[in-house]
Design an enzyme around this catalytic site. Structure first.
Site, PDB file in Angstrom:
ATOM      1  N   ILE A  23       0.836  -1.205   0.000  1.00 18.74           N
ATOM      2  CA  ILE A  23       0.000   0.000   0.000  1.00 18.74           C
ATOM      3  C   ILE A  23       0.867   1.250   0.000  1.00 18.74           C
ATOM      4  O   ILE A  23       0.615   2.202  -0.745  1.00 18.74           O
ATOM      5  CB  ILE A  23      -0.967  -0.012   1.201  1.00 18.74           C
ATOM      6  CG1 ILE A  23      -1.960  -1.170   1.076  1.00 18.74           C
ATOM      7  CG2 ILE A  23      -1.724   1.321   1.301  1.00 18.74           C
ATOM      8  CD1 ILE A  23      -2.893  -1.341   2.274  1.00 18.74           C
ATOM      9  N   ASP A  67      13.460   2.440  11.620  1.00 14.98           N
ATOM     10  CA  ASP A  67      12.512   1.592  12.345  1.00 14.98           C
ATOM     11  C   ASP A  67      11.585   2.460  13.185  1.00 14.98           C
ATOM     12  O   ASP A  67      12.048   3.276  13.999  1.00 14.98           O
ATOM     13  CB  ASP A  67      13.312   0.641  13.253  1.00 14.98           C
ATOM     14  CG  ASP A  67      12.468  -0.441  13.879  1.00 14.98           C
ATOM     15  OD1 ASP A  67      11.231  -0.283  13.950  1.00 14.98           O
ATOM     16  OD2 ASP A  67      13.050  -1.454  14.317  1.00 14.98           O
ATOM     17  N   ILE A  68      10.277   2.291  13.019  1.00 16.67           N
ATOM     18  CA  ILE A  68       9.322   3.098  13.785  1.00 16.67           C
ATOM     19  C   ILE A  68       9.338   2.758  15.280  1.00 16.67           C
ATOM     20  O   ILE A  68       8.761   3.501  16.076  1.00 16.67           O
ATOM     21  CB  ILE A  68       7.878   2.969  13.233  1.00 16.67           C
ATOM     22  CG1 ILE A  68       7.388   1.523  13.275  1.00 16.67           C
ATOM     23  CG2 ILE A  68       7.779   3.561  11.838  1.00 16.67           C
ATOM     24  CD1 ILE A  68       5.906   1.352  12.978  1.00 16.67           C
ATOM     25  N   GLN A  87       1.486   3.787   7.268  1.00 13.31           N
ATOM     26  CA  GLN A  87       1.118   2.437   6.811  1.00 13.31           C
ATOM     27  C   GLN A  87       1.999   1.360   7.430  1.00 13.31           C
ATOM     28  O   GLN A  87       1.708   0.165   7.279  1.00 13.31           O
ATOM     29  CB  GLN A  87       1.251   2.347   5.274  1.00 13.31           C
ATOM     30  CG  GLN A  87       0.623   3.501   4.518  1.00 13.31           C
ATOM     31  CD  GLN A  87      -0.861   3.617   4.715  1.00 13.31           C
ATOM     32  OE1 GLN A  87      -1.593   2.645   4.586  1.00 13.31           O
ATOM     33  NE2 GLN A  87      -1.331   4.836   5.038  1.00 13.31           N
ATOM     34  N   TYR A 155      -3.144  -9.129  16.284  1.00 14.28           N
ATOM     35  CA  TYR A 155      -3.121  -8.114  15.229  1.00 14.28           C
ATOM     36  C   TYR A 155      -4.308  -7.172  15.364  1.00 14.28           C
ATOM     37  O   TYR A 155      -4.163  -5.941  15.319  1.00 14.28           O
ATOM     38  CB  TYR A 155      -3.123  -8.779  13.850  1.00 14.28           C
ATOM     39  CG  TYR A 155      -3.292  -7.793  12.718  1.00 14.28           C
ATOM     40  CD1 TYR A 155      -2.249  -6.943  12.348  1.00 14.28           C
ATOM     41  CD2 TYR A 155      -4.495  -7.703  12.019  1.00 14.28           C
ATOM     42  CE1 TYR A 155      -2.394  -6.034  11.318  1.00 14.28           C
ATOM     43  CE2 TYR A 155      -4.650  -6.790  10.984  1.00 14.28           C
ATOM     44  CZ  TYR A 155      -3.606  -5.959  10.644  1.00 14.28           C
ATOM     45  OH  TYR A 155      -3.759  -5.048   9.628  1.00 14.28           O
ATOM     46  N   VAL A 185      -7.454  -5.289   1.159  1.00 10.45           N
ATOM     47  CA  VAL A 185      -6.929  -4.532   0.021  1.00 10.45           C
ATOM     48  C   VAL A 185      -6.130  -5.464  -0.898  1.00 10.45           C
ATOM     49  O   VAL A 185      -5.408  -6.343  -0.434  1.00 10.45           O
ATOM     50  CB  VAL A 185      -6.035  -3.379   0.514  1.00 10.45           C
ATOM     51  CG1 VAL A 185      -5.614  -2.495  -0.660  1.00 10.45           C
ATOM     52  CG2 VAL A 185      -6.755  -2.557   1.580  1.00 10.45           C
ATOM     53  N   ASN A 216      -8.445 -22.182   2.737  1.00  8.17           N
ATOM     54  CA  ASN A 216      -8.703 -22.504   4.140  1.00  8.17           C
ATOM     55  C   ASN A 216     -10.198 -22.610   4.386  1.00  8.17           C
ATOM     56  O   ASN A 216     -10.964 -21.723   3.995  1.00  8.17           O
ATOM     57  CB  ASN A 216      -8.087 -21.447   5.063  1.00  8.17           C
ATOM     58  CG  ASN A 216      -6.573 -21.396   4.939  1.00  8.17           C
ATOM     59  OD1 ASN A 216      -6.024 -20.440   4.410  1.00  8.17           O
ATOM     60  ND2 ASN A 216      -5.904 -22.424   5.410  1.00  8.17           N
ATOM     61  N   ARG A 283      -8.417 -21.069   9.403  1.00  9.95           N
ATOM     62  CA  ARG A 283      -7.323 -20.398  10.102  1.00  9.95           C
ATOM     63  C   ARG A 283      -7.810 -19.809  11.418  1.00  9.95           C
ATOM     64  O   ARG A 283      -8.865 -19.169  11.473  1.00  9.95           O
ATOM     65  CB  ARG A 283      -6.737 -19.265   9.244  1.00  9.95           C
ATOM     66  CG  ARG A 283      -6.037 -19.733   8.005  1.00  9.95           C
ATOM     67  CD  ARG A 283      -5.133 -18.674   7.409  1.00  9.95           C
ATOM     68  NE  ARG A 283      -5.751 -17.344   7.370  1.00  9.95           N
ATOM     69  CZ  ARG A 283      -5.154 -16.291   6.831  1.00  9.95           C
ATOM     70  NH1 ARG A 283      -3.951 -16.403   6.310  1.00  9.95           N
ATOM     71  NH2 ARG A 283      -5.752 -15.125   6.809  1.00  9.95           N
TER      72      ARG A 283
END
Length: 324
Positions: A23, A67-68, A87, A155, A185, A216, A283
């Site tokens: 993205i 690195d964030i 993102q 997540y 997306v 799955n 899953r």
């Protein structure tokens, strides 16, 4: 294009975190084509260097490998930036179940670092990627902002936390934040490789190689698949949105619903393949059905997605045929 008439001040600087990802690289490309200056911040842990290399000859593009999870990196990257499109994150529900601590550090602390960096640098707008996974086990369709269920994965939890932190930064510090809940997306430059690859590019690659893909579950699970152009439009319209919409979250989708097994047979037909799929176990952490109510984004952001699923799928197939 749904964003062709959007205009920002001449010389505006955009920072795209995760800009070497799927993205993010598409956002960088759209902004450069519109004539704006773009900084890409990416540690290349999931992003691809080739997604940054394609813009390196453009004088308006700057790549920052960083690195964030490191606040000083975020603060420096945000210097003299007008708009942030955040993102950078690790995706994949199943991988998050295996690595919850890393997901917390990267997706929550990393986003908090970016919010703080944006606040310190007085950035105009902070637009960030959330996810339809925040709806959890809420059974009703279509999914509507404000009606969420129990979260089903680390997540999903990270994205919900990001939303709450962003709302606080709007309320406490006056930072205009806009959360975009992406629904599945897909499109050009999406990675077809690996155990956690997204289903559409993975199926395309396997079918092109005459392999039998695994679906799955029974394949009847449904998703609101959303073509990348709609997501670009949403990000740019959020940057142009009024302060009244700040602190809010928005479903970003087309508003359709496709079954995985139906998509599979659409792909076999488009690619001229006569290959039956394998069906595997469901899953863990997956939502069975997903479909978005996009009326809030339409009303508050002026979001008008132009690409339905079939149009987006045809463009994606054409791109993969050329690039795989």
């Amino acid at each position: 294009m749904g964003y062709g008439n959007i205009k920002f001040e001449e010389g505006s600087v955009f920072l795209v975190t995760g800009g070497a990802g799927f993205i993010g690289s598409n956002l960088c490309e759209a902004l450069l084509n519109m004539g704006y200056k773009v900084r890409c911040l990416d540690d290349l842990s999931t992003g691809k260097k080739e997604n940054a290399d394609i813009f390196m000859d453009n004088p308006d593009y700057t790549f920052i490998k960083g690195d964030i999870k490191e606040l000083d990196v975020c603060v420096k990257a945000c210097e003299n930036v007008d708009y942030i499109l955040h993102q950078a994150a690790w995706g994949s529900v199943p991988r998050s179940i295996e690595e919850p601590l890393f997901y917390c550090a990267n997706n929550i602390q990393g986003t908090l670092n970016m919010l703080e960096a944006a606040h310190r640098n007085k950035v105009k707008k902070f637009v960030y990627a959330s996810s339809s996974s925040v709806y959890g086990d809420e059974p009703n369709l279509p999914k509507k902002e404000g009606t969420e269920g129990n979260l089903l994965s680390p997540y999903a939890l990270t994205k919900r936390c990001d939303e709450e932190w962003a709302k606080l930064y709007t309320r406490l510090y006056g930072l205009d934040t806009y959360g975009l809940r992406y629904f599945n997306v897909f499109g050009r430059r999406q990675n077809p490789d690996g155990a956690y690859a997204a289903v559409i590019p993975k199926f395309i690659r396997q079918l092109m190689n005459d392999e039998r893909p695994v679906i799955n579950g029974d394949g009847r699970q449904s998703r609101d698949f959303t073509y990348i152009e709609n997501v670009i439009e949403a990000n740019l319209k959020a940057c142009a949105a009024s302060h009244d919409a700040a602190g809010e979250v928005f479903n970003i989708a087309y508003g359709g619903r496709e079954n995985l097994v139906d998509i599979y047979y659409m792909l076999t037909k488009a690619l001229g393949k006569d290959i039956e799929p394998n069906f595997g176990p469901e899953r863990a952490g997956d939502i069975k059905h997903s479909n978005a109510d996009i009326s809030k984004a339409e009303k508050m952001l002026g979001y008008e997605p132009e690409y339905d699923f079939e149009r987006g799928l045809n463009e994606a197939i054409a791109w993969y045929k050329e690039n795989l």
